[in-house]
Design an enzyme around this catalytic site. Sequence first.
Site, short mmCIF file in Angstrom:
data_model
loop_
_atom_site.label_atom_id
_atom_site.label_comp_id
_atom_site.label_asym_id
_atom_site.label_seq_id
_atom_site.Cartn_x
_atom_site.Cartn_y
_atom_site.Cartn_z
N ASP A 471 0.87 -1.16 0.00
CA ASP A 471 0.00 0.00 0.00
C ASP A 471 0.92 1.23 0.00
OD1 ASP A 471 -2.36 1.50 0.24
OD2 ASP A 471 -2.11 1.63 2.41
N ASP A 670 -1.35 -1.30 6.18
CA ASP A 670 -1.54 -0.87 7.55
C ASP A 670 -2.97 -0.47 7.88
OD1 ASP A 670 -1.72 1.47 6.08
OD2 ASP A 670 -0.77 2.70 7.63
N ASP A 674 -6.82 -2.79 3.98
CA ASP A 674 -5.82 -3.77 3.53
C ASP A 674 -6.08 -5.17 4.10
OD1 ASP A 674 -4.30 -1.84 2.13
OD2 ASP A 674 -3.40 -1.17 4.02
#
Length: 785
Positions: A471, A670, A674
Amino acid sequence: MNTSGHGHRGHDAHQHHAAAIGGVPSPAATDPVCGMPVDPGTTPHRAEHDGSIYYFCSTACRGRFIAEPRKYRAPPPPQAAAPGTIYTCPMHPQIRQAHPGTCPICGMALEPEMPGPEDEDNPELADFTRRFWWTLPLTLVVLALAMLGHRLHALSTEARTWIELALSAPVVLWAGWPFFERCAQSIRNRSPNMWTLIGTGVLAAFSYSVVATVAPGLFPESFREHGRIGVYFEAAAVIVSLTLLGQILELRARSKTSAAIKALLGLAPKTARRLRDDGSEEDIELSHVHVGDRLRVRPGEKVPVDGVVVEGRSSVDESMLTGEPIPVEKDRGAKVFGATLNGTGSLVIQAEKVGSETALAQIVQLVAQAQRSRAPMQRMADRVAFWFVLAVLAVAVATFFAWGAFGPEPSWTYAVLNAVSVLIIACPCALGLATPMSIMVATGRAAQSGVLFRDAEAIENFRRIDTLIVDKTGTLTEGKPAFRSALPAAGFDEDALLSLAASLDAGSEHPLADAIVAEARRRALSLQPADGFESATGIGVRGRVGGRRIAVGNTELMREERTDTAPLSNEAERLRQDGASVMFVSVDGALAGLIAVADPIKASTPEAIRALHQAGLRIVMATGDGATTAHAVARALGIDEIYGEVRPKDKVELVQRLKAEGRKVAMAGDGINDAPALAGADIGIAMGTGTDVAMSSAQVTLVKGDLRGIARAQSMSRATVANMKQNLAFAFLYNALGVPIAAGVLFPLTGLLLSPMIAALAMSLSSVSVVGNALRLGRKDIAAN
């Protein structure tokens, strides 16, 4: 030790639970006869006694319970531990009980699931040490009589034999009694293991010698040597003493595998300094700290619990959590973590997490959980160990009859010696310890460097990863975006735009929302309560503010809201090319403007990406930010593939597509958005600075949220698997060579035979060698390589 004796009869399908009380099945149960784990929902074997239902692994155990229920309802041993302590087997973590004891599968001593911060006396280590030292002089005398007794002309052969019996009996029957108990348990539970071989070997040598002493007339003349029937009291005594010594060394070595947890537990301070409402201060036990308490942390003191700074400024050494030696500056509003070390400034913090909720406590729990998990490689060792014990028993029987029938005179004397040597030298314990010891040491060492593995499977599989999906926000970037600019559409001004967006975003935990709210508060703008708040995960938020429908998010959300973003699209693209994240704001479906927030790249990210590329990983970025912003960050970092404006489901689909192409995929993130992809990847990697949801979905957590930890994790994975292979190779090679030599295959060529005493020494040292090799991982430098 054997590690899968019950696996061939379905025991492994059961789970280990406490028995039900009052006729109500509990979610988990234990067979009261053999101690095996039992699933109450699937086992057909059950019985009721005194209003309680008991569950069993087999018809045989149920029958024994029905015959003598009181025998199997006996209270636990008197050395029961403190309430709440759970004991488990290092090789069979499904075995769990509330008091010390031995594993019903392998016979290994159970140890605390969660070690204490201080070294505690291991009851078995103390018992074995006492038995060893009290009987060692007797063993040495028996050995001396056997080796040199024929030179003592004052003693007749018969008298010497009776003296050897008298001296060896306490060694075998008292010092060796735990071995016989475990041997009997292994036979009763149909779990042949190390103690089956040792107990059988010692009992065979000692019983044969007793009969030869008490009734020598029962033996033919071919059994006589030096004027008497050959006796092996010295072999039985020395085997017991050497086995005790081996167990002492092994137990001491095994205690070192929990050193990492003890070190972490020892970091926590014992007291905290609480500020009372009247301004006075008091020192209290750490267990008395509650959420909301204000605590003073003086220079050089450890932070007592997790919290937020409300007064003061200082630098805090967080290396115990992150592995990074550089202190972190802390000011008002900064997060601090329990057991970290305050620098030269004074801080007042407000407690936010205490007890088992602190970061340190959660790290300890994760490490303990990982240490007790089983690596896939262990399954092979389990299967081999079970059949290995049976094969050794068969080889011992074959050795006995082959030497008795075809060996040189005294053939049956050779038969007894060589059969006992075969039983004693074989060490399934080395096979069973090969992988658990490596896992226990590796997880502790990794935790000290800020890498938390959830289980053994993650350690074993991490080295196979060839593709990493990351990410952007909070992973590649700081995750603490700062407001850059606001551009209102016609009919709105900048403050009104910010006020509406911040009023809605006040209910969001996303870092981009935090930046907008922080800017609105800096400008002292009034915020209104939001109703019907809804997080459209990965694309933005919706809700009502002052009766108007507000949406803040990317172009995907605007499409859902049927909002035309064309009037500001060029400006948005320019901001994205500069690396900013752009969020559009719509009011009742009409475009109100855009807000740009910049999230700086972490200082450690470029170095981490280089290290990951050097390790052969392909880096893929998948972010909910616009494609232009994503490409701007990717260009700066040299990322291989870029996907922008992806939803959580898109990340999951990306993971599945890459896996379908044959790639071994790790996903690092995080946020809540996700979590699905983290769970779907071969290895999920959570940033420790992120959400609890992300961390619970991942197999690996990087405490500091630094991608360099991925390279460290891969390095540790490779080292751990190599260590496990070394241990297994040693165990297999040792037994492949030792058993045939003990059986006497070299005798026709070299005249070499292996004494049972030498076999016992070799058996003990093999287990200690495996544990010692595993402990090398604790000294490994796991910097990215």
